[in-house]
Scaffold this motif. Structure first.
Motif, short mmCIF file in Angstrom:
data_model
loop_
_atom_site.label_atom_id
_atom_site.label_comp_id
_atom_site.label_asym_id
_atom_site.label_seq_id
_atom_site.Cartn_x
_atom_site.Cartn_y
_atom_site.Cartn_z
N GLU A 278 0.83 -1.21 0.00
CA GLU A 278 0.00 0.00 0.00
C GLU A 278 0.87 1.26 0.00
N VAL A 279 2.05 1.18 0.62
CA VAL A 279 2.95 2.33 0.62
C VAL A 279 3.51 2.54 -0.78
N ALA A 280 3.91 1.42 -1.42
CA ALA A 280 4.43 1.52 -2.79
C ALA A 280 3.38 2.13 -3.70
N ALA A 281 2.13 1.70 -3.55
CA ALA A 281 1.07 2.22 -4.41
C ALA A 281 0.88 3.72 -4.18
N ALA A 282 0.89 4.13 -2.92
CA ALA A 282 0.69 5.56 -2.61
C ALA A 282 1.84 6.40 -3.16
#
Lengths: 491, 472
Positions: free
Chosen positions: A262-266
């Motif tokens: 989710e951090v990579a996506a953000a």
């Protein structure tokens, strides 16, 4: 008749790298059978006990001088050697006006100005020094490992609020305006900007870009945990903003150990709004390796992908069999990358930084089957220097796995550049030759460096090749060769 | 704190501060970038976690900047001289003393001696020796730190209702601090002596000197003590163990009004002789001036600045801006220095007095470089003095530009002791001090250098960390 001399020096302090050098110098003194001068950290106390020394009670702030001597007459010379080596390790101007050096980062910045602080004190004290830099309004790079994650979060939040960048911890690589900080390669100036949540991953990309003739504007190490759920990519965003604002940067690549999805996506969403194109080289199961991602970046730049260099005679499978792949790494990301590639082909790999918890090694670091060890992991560097500086632990394991009849192939990395050993091949090449003299086990090495690194990429690679290793610039290529050798292919 | 334009990452750093493993600093230096290396040592035992907690406190930086600026904004004006009964509401049987709170049972020799003398001076007993039983019983007598009544007292620091005191005021806020009048050297009450000549001098100070100074200061108008302190540092005083220039400047400012007072020329001449013959006379103005400035820095949540250091002859205590009125105490140390006459280390009492308020403010031992004439008296050499004044900058938050030190290229006095810096470096505040005899009644036996007990700084840090965590 050997004698032992153990003394505690309360209040004396030198960093672990300096003491390593002191111990070596003293051990080389005639009449000294063994010497260990070290701060009495938990790990060093264990090491000393392992060497057979009996220690009185100590505090971690004490220095221990432990000597094993051929006889009593050697003591005076050995102690003189300790003092001489400690004096040599201390700095200070000879003669002239005595100005005491600054004792804190705050004081150093007050006295000398400057726009960057480098912090490499033990992890428990890193935040305090880093905060001095943030209080003075300057960016900070933290090499220290073992920094608690909640402390990392606290300082990164504060830095974000003040428009400042925290590089690190647990990613000791950066290039700012051509100046290498920590473990960094010498590169030519160019249009590529790198954001790296991985030190050796960054170095791999730097090395491949250099081999392809592409220059680098800056590489900002943001810490191995920056893209974790706990930190949430705080420094990655700041670094992206900095590179985006820099007109000399044309392309950005973000390199990371396996991130939180989710951090990579953000962060990818954040990067999409920037003016500068950003490519993400994020390791993970089913994701492209760093070499493949670098090749894609070259495609973005319109640069042809070169044939990545290989040195030495192609390795042949061990004549006496063995079925296990044994990886001995100093670079955490390189170890991760090798495990991801090998696991896809060979199945579960036991490791101290396992891809899944059930594959974790115990403290002996020994297991049946495929094993890969990251000697640079925090768990193995507490109280001792990074293996890119102190190869002792890895060399011990090299001899051990080479002698193990189950070992089919040994995969290693050698990382060059500022901060690393002056001449890693000087110790590693003889160790490889010695291991292969016992048993002709194939050794495949990824030698990560650039043509202009202080150690000289070609010289290092050739020395390792001469010792019998097959040497690659690309860690992915080296890993694929090792996998092929486990499967019995001769190339 | 200057805001800095963030440089572009393709631009090399202009200079780098490096702390930790030297190889990283060397690697940068090898790439032709100037490097300032920090000589790092591990912090005091057991402080690493608390240091990290306090360092990450989002309030800390601005709190310390605010505390220091409030302190530096204070102008300490001498506005009056009057009896303690009038100024502090001190009543018969109430006594103030130096340092953190203490009861008679634990009081040191010099504090006991001074209390006994003061009891006789106030007429509670005929003979000072009779006062021991009085204080031991605790009936109709009470002890309280000077600091708790906006006052400071040198050495034993005993103040009783009839003693006259200097009044310092900050015109911007009207806040006030107080200190008794200096009695001179040798056999004096503040060093624990209580013989007849001590009591006689106290009566003269009550009946002649106090009223005369009160009249003169009122007539001359406020005297700018902060400005005098700045000039003293240019003139060879460090304003703790040497106040010669300050005393003469005070005399210069109020002498005309003293001459014009209602007192006889004989009494005025006596007062001139007493003040002129006592190089420490101004100390009792310097101390409350320092306290007035430091009190302005009190009670800033998150501030790690020390606002008081004080000793009662048994305990050494500090107070910190971010922890309110709480005292952090440890055993007072013996000073290292020179002795008068036949006295030696065995005769000395542990450190005593509120006068370390001067070091807390950045003068005294912190400004030793300004006073080369006395460095030997306090047991040091001139190079030691320069090194000490420079070293104190390692543990302070800011500097005081109104108090420049000529020999340090007019750098301002190191100001605002930071508890965290002390714990990080292990460098303890340097204090210049007098030494009282440990037996009640003896008086002064020497002077020298002393530091606080190291343990009180980690204790204060732990409380700062506790408060930081409680704030979340």
């Amino acid at each position: 008749m050997t004698i032992e001399h153990v003394e505690i020096r309360p209040g004396a302090y030198a960093d672990s790298v300096a003491l390593l050098q002191v111990s070596r110098d003293v051990a080389a003194t005639p009449g000294v059978a063994a010497a260990q001068v070290a701060m009495a950290t938990e790990l060093n106390v264990e090491v000393l006990q392992g060497m057979g020394f009996t220690l009185p009670a100590t505090s971690t702030n004490d220095m221990v001088v432990a000597l094993r001597l051929d006889d009593e007459s050697a003591l005076a010379a050995a102690l003189a050697a300790v003092d001489a080596a400690l004096a040599a390790a201390r700095k200070g101007s000879p003669g002239g006006e005595v100005t005491e050096p600054p004792r804190t980062t705050a004081s150093a910045l007050r006295r000398a100005g400057g726009d960057l602080a480098l912090v490499s004190v033990p992890g428990a004290s890193a935040l305090v020094e880093a905060m001095d830099a943030l209080d003075a309004g300057v960016d900070v790079m933290i090499f220290s490992d073992n920094v608690p994650v909640e402390q990392e979060l606290a300082m990164k939040r504060l830095a974000r609020d003040r428009g400042l960048l925290v590089m690190g911890p647990d990613c000791g690589t950066a290039v700012v305006g051509g100046v290498g900080l920590g473990f960094a390669n010498t590169v030519t100036p160019g249009q590529v900007g790198i954001v790296a949540a991985s030190g050796t991953g960054c170095q791999q990309v730097l090395a491949l870009l250099d081999a392809a003739g592409v220059g680098v504007a800056a590489a900002l190490g943001v810490g191995g945990r920056d893209l974790s759920a706990a930190i949430g990519g705080i420094s990655t965003r700041t670094a992206l903003d900095r590179l985006d604002a820099d007109p000399s940067v044309g392309h950005v690549v973000v390199v990371s150990k396996p991130p939180a999805a989710e951090v990579a996506a953000a962060v990818e969403k954040y990067a999409a709004d920037l003016g500068t194109p950003v490519r993400f080289a994020l390791l993970g199961a089913g994701q492209p390796d760093l070499t493949t991602q670098t090749e894609a970046l070259l495609g973005d730049l319109g640069v042809a992908v070169p044939e990545w260099p290989v040195w030495g005679t192609p390795a042949a499978p061990a004549p006496d069999g063995g079925t296990a792949l044994r990886g001995l790494f100093v670079g955490g990301t390189l170890c991760d990358e090798a495990m991801l590639l090998a696991a896809a082909e060979l199945g579960g790999i036991r490791s101290n930084i396992p891809l899944s918890p059930e594959l974790a090694l115990d403290a002996s670091l020994v297991a049946d089957g495929h094993v890969m060890i990251d000697f640079g992991d925090d768990g193995l560097t507490r109280g001792r220097a990074h293996p890119m500086i102190d190869p002792t632990l890895r060399l011990e394991h090299l001899a051990k796995v080479a002698a193990d009849p189950d070992t089919a192939v040994i995969l290693m990395d050698v990382v060059l550049g500022h901060g690393a050993q002056d001449d890693p091949a000087a110790e590693l090449a003889p160790a490889i030759a010695a291991a292969r003299a016992v048993r002709e086990v194939p050794v495949v090495v990824a030698c990560v460096g650039t043509s202009t690194d202080p150690q000289g990429l070609t010289r290092q690679a050739e020395a390792l090749a001469a010792a019998g290793a097959e040497v690659h610039l690309s860690n992915a290529a080296a890993t694929r060769r090792a996998i092929a050798l486990v499967n019995g292919a001769a190339r | 704190m200057t805001a800095r334009t963030v440089s572009l990452p393709s631009t090399a750093p202009t200079a780098v501060a490096a702390v930790g493993a030297d190889m990283f600093a060397t690697a940068v230096a090898n790439q032709a970038v100037p490097v300032e290396r920090v000589e790092w040592k591990p912090p005091m035992d057991g402080t690493a976690d608390d240091l990290a907690t306090v360092a990450a406190d989002p309030l800390r930086r601005d709190a310390n900047a605010l505390a220091v600026s409030r302190m530096l904004d204070v102008q300490a004006m001498l506005v009056g001289v009057a009896p303690a009964s009038e100024l502090l509401g001190l009543e018969k049987g109430q006594f103030l003393h130096a340092g953190p709170p203490i009861e008679w049972a634990r009081a040191s020799g010099p504090l006991r001696g001074a209390l006994m003398g003061a009891a006789a001076f106030e007429g509670l007993v005929e003979d000072p020796e009779d006062a021991e039983a009085l204080f031991a019983s605790g009936a109709n007598v009470s002890l309280e730190p000077c600091h708790h009544r906006s006052a400071v007292g040198p050495m034993a620091g005993v103040v009783s209702p009839s003693m006259w005191m200097f009044v310092l005021e900050d015109p911007a806020t009207g806040r006030r601090t107080y200190c008794s009048l200096n009695e001179g050297l040798g056999k004096v009450l503040r060093y624990g002596a209580y013989g007849p000549e001590v009591l006689e001098r106290l009566r003269w100070m009550r009946d002649v000197l106090g009223p005369l100074l009160g009249e003169a200061v009122s007539a001359a108008g406020p005297v700018d003590a902060t400005a005098i302190l700045g000039q003293m540092l240019q003139m060879g005083d460090e304003a703790h163990n040497r106040n010669r220039a300050g005393t003469l400047m005070l005399l210069r400012d109020i002498a005309p009004s003293m001459v014009r007072s209602s007192r006889s020329s004989e009494e005025v001449a006596e007062a001139f002789a007493f003040m002129g013959g006592n190089d420490h006379f101004f100390l009792n103005v310097a101390m409350p001036a320092c306290k007035l400035a430091l009190d302005a820095a009190r009670d800033v949540p998150g501030s790690t600045m020390v606002v008081a250091m004080a000793r009662n002859g048994t305990d050494f205590g500090i107070q910190v801006s971010g922890t309110g009125d709480q005292w952090f105490t440890g055993p007072a140390q013996l000073a290292d220095g020179l002795f008068l006459g036949d006295y030696g280390p065995d005769d000395a009492n542990p450190d005593i007095g509120d006068s370390a308020i001067t070091e807390t403010a950045g003068i005294g031992g912190f400004a030793m470089a300004a006073a080369p004439a006395i460095v030997r008296f306090v047991g040091g050499t001139v190079p030691d003095a320069l090194a000490t004044s420079r070293r104190m900058r390692e543990i302070t938050i800011g500097e005081n530009n109104r108090w420049p030190i000529p020999v340090l290229d007019f750098a301002g006095a190191a100001t605002g002791i930071d508890v965290t810096s002390v714990c990080r470096t292990g460098i303890l505040p340097q204090i210049n001090t007098g030494m009282a005899g440990k037996v009640a009644g003896v008086g002064q036996v020497g002077a020298g250098l002393v530091t606080p007990p190291a343990s009180i700084f980690p204790a204060a840090l732990a409380e700062l960390a506790r408060r930081t965590r409680a704030r979340g």
